[in-house]
Enzyme design. Structure first.
Site, PDB file in Angstrom:
ATOM      1  CE  LYS A 107     101.077  21.283 -29.735  1.00 40.73           C
ATOM      2  NZ  LYS A 107     102.058  22.064 -30.502  1.00 40.73           N
TER       3      LYS A 107
HETATM    4  N1  GLU Z   1     104.650  23.688 -28.636  1.00 42.07           N
HETATM    5  C1  GLU Z   1     105.647  24.217 -29.510  1.00 42.07           C
HETATM    6  C2  GLU Z   1     105.193  24.116 -30.951  1.00 42.07           C
HETATM    7  O1  GLU Z   1     104.026  24.070 -31.242  1.00 42.07           O
HETATM    8  C3  GLU Z   1     107.021  23.622 -29.247  1.00 42.07           C
HETATM    9  C4  GLU Z   1     107.127  22.153 -29.411  1.00 42.07           C
HETATM   10  C5  GLU Z   1     108.449  21.560 -28.943  1.00 42.07           C
HETATM   11  O2  GLU Z   1     109.351  22.317 -28.578  1.00 42.07           O
HETATM   12  O3  GLU Z   1     108.544  20.340 -28.962  1.00 42.07           O
HETATM   13  O4  GLU Z   1     105.980  24.135 -31.865  1.00 42.07           O
END
Ligand code: GLU
Length: 421
Positions: A107
């Site tokens: 993240k």
């Molecule tokens: N930010 C989204 C999540 O928390 C998508 C992450 C992604 O598609 O890599 O799942």
């Protein structure tokens, strides 16, 4: 809410430790999961429109790569910090594991309130952040995506910055891009669609009728707005919705298409100013405590906590956001008999279609929206019913069951690969 005592990373560890102990794992089997593999803090100098120089703090945390390249979004938020991003990165590892897509978890975040920046400032901030994390991202390494306050346009800037510095076009470095530069049809709706599909599945196994179901949604961002819209289309009655400015409620059900059109026109989150016949304006905390069948928290972490969990009147919670329920709240909800469809499954639709986007990018092919949606449903249905059966068999809440499946998969991958050297 409770920001002083709540630590998202400690919440994640508590849930992980419980799953590991139920699985009978020895500490050596899962200790690596308690630590992110890599944490990067970067400073991002940005020349503001008035000529001043500002430095923002950014993060990219890579939690685990046993099952594949790191994957996870990037958020822009004034309260973002390293502990939050560490928790979010770990949740991505478990999210990818429960839906069985070949990724690890990561993240990113920048501590910034993007509503205070001009578009040009945001472009410079995003590009400079990209150069800072460039050594650790890439289509085989770590693939970012949108999250809170970021979108397809921001992903386009990341893709372009990475490609310029590599000297060739690399669409697969990031997902959630606009369609014209390699985005997947269905990606922008995918998280909300997944929330709706999980909502229909939980109603099905509990023997409830979709048509008589009332729903409350906290958050009208990408996840909440699409979830509300698709749940309404499926025949559910949306009693209440909210955004940062406040909430609205109508016992006869809100007109979701009209509300979304209003929000789009205003180009911001401004529900507090919305007017329509029969609606009442309420606060965000009143919204969470409304009497309804389904509550969908689709905003930020720690919204349902020990202070308000006792007052929750919904019988089912489907977690559109990451980490909206604290561990103390989870216990209270459980005692009250409230069923929680946990975040790592409930909001996994986004990363599943991110995976489809990446697969299309690296093969230079494009899938129809029907194909994307059908594949998404297949993956989510399999994960949901496998989890439901396990939770029934072991008599555990769905969150515990989800971690039993996810942790087992990551630990197995780790074991098969072994510790190098
Ligand atoms: N930010 C989204 C999540 O928390 C998508 C992450 C992604 O598609 O890599 O799942």
């Amino acid at each position: 809410m409770n920001k002083n005592t709540y630590n998202p990373y400690e919440n994640m560890l508590a849930v992980l430790d419980e799953a590991a102990s139920r699985l009978g794992l020895k500490e050596a089997d899962y200790i690596t999961l308690r630590y992110p593999e890599r944490e990067m803090i970067v400073s991002i100098p940005v020349r503001m429109d008035n000529g001043e120089m500002k430095v923002f703090e950014g993060y990219r945390v890579q939690h685990n790569s046993a099952r594949g390249p790191y994957k996870g979004g990037i958020r822009f938020h004034q309260n973002s910090d390293l502990d939050e991003v560490k928790a979010l990165a770990a949740w991505m590892s478990f999210k990818c594991a429960i839906v069985n897509i070949p990724y690890g978890g990561a993240k990113g975040g920048i501590k910034v309130d993007p509503s205070k920046l001009s578009r040009d400032e945001l472009i410079r901030l995003t590009r400079r952040y990209t150069t800072r994390i460039l050594p650790i991202i890439g289509p085989d390494q770590d693939i970012p995506a949108p999250d809170v306050n970021t979108n397809g346009e921001v992903m386009g800037w990341i893709m372009d910055t990475y490609s310029m510095l590599k000297g060739h076009c690399v669409p697969g470095v990031v997902t959630g891009k606009p369609i014209a530069i390699g985005g997947a049809l269905g990606r922008s709706e995918a998280t909300g669609r997944g929330v709706m599909l999980n909502t229909c599945n939980i109603l099905k196994v509990l023997g409830r009728d979709i048509k008589n179901t009332s729903v409350v949604v906290q958050g009208m961002g990408n996840v909440g707005s699409i979830a509300a819209s698709l749940c309404a289309q499926a025949g559910m009655k949306i009693l209440g919705v909210s955004d940062v400015s406040g909430g609205i409620y109508s016992e006869n059900g809100l007109n979701i298409p009209e509300i979304l059109a209003y929000l789009k026109e205003k180009r911001g989150n401004v529900l507090a100013d919305y007017q329509a016949l029969g609606i009442t304006h309420i606060s965000n905390s009143q919204l969470l405590e409304l009497k309804c069948d389904i509550l969908i928290p689709a905003a930020l972490e720690n919204q349902i906590n020990k202070d308000n969990a006792h007052n929750i009147q919904a019988s089912i919670i489907v977690e559109g956001a990451n980490g909206p329920t604290s561990i103390e709240a989870d216990e209270i909800l459980q005692k009250k008999g409230i069923t929680v469809v946990p975040d790592i499954l409930a909001n996994a639709g986004g990363v599943i279609v991110s995976y489809f986007e990446w697969v299309q990018n690296i093969q230079s092919v494009s899938w129809s929206e029907e194909h994307v949606n059908a594949q998404l449903k297949e993956i989510l249905d399999t994960a949901f019913f496998d989890l439901w059966n396990l939770a029934q068999e072991k008599q555990v809440p769905l969150r515990t069951g989800a971690y039993l499946i996810a942790v087992k998969r990551v630990v197995e991958a780790k074991k098969l690969r072994g510790i190098w050297p």
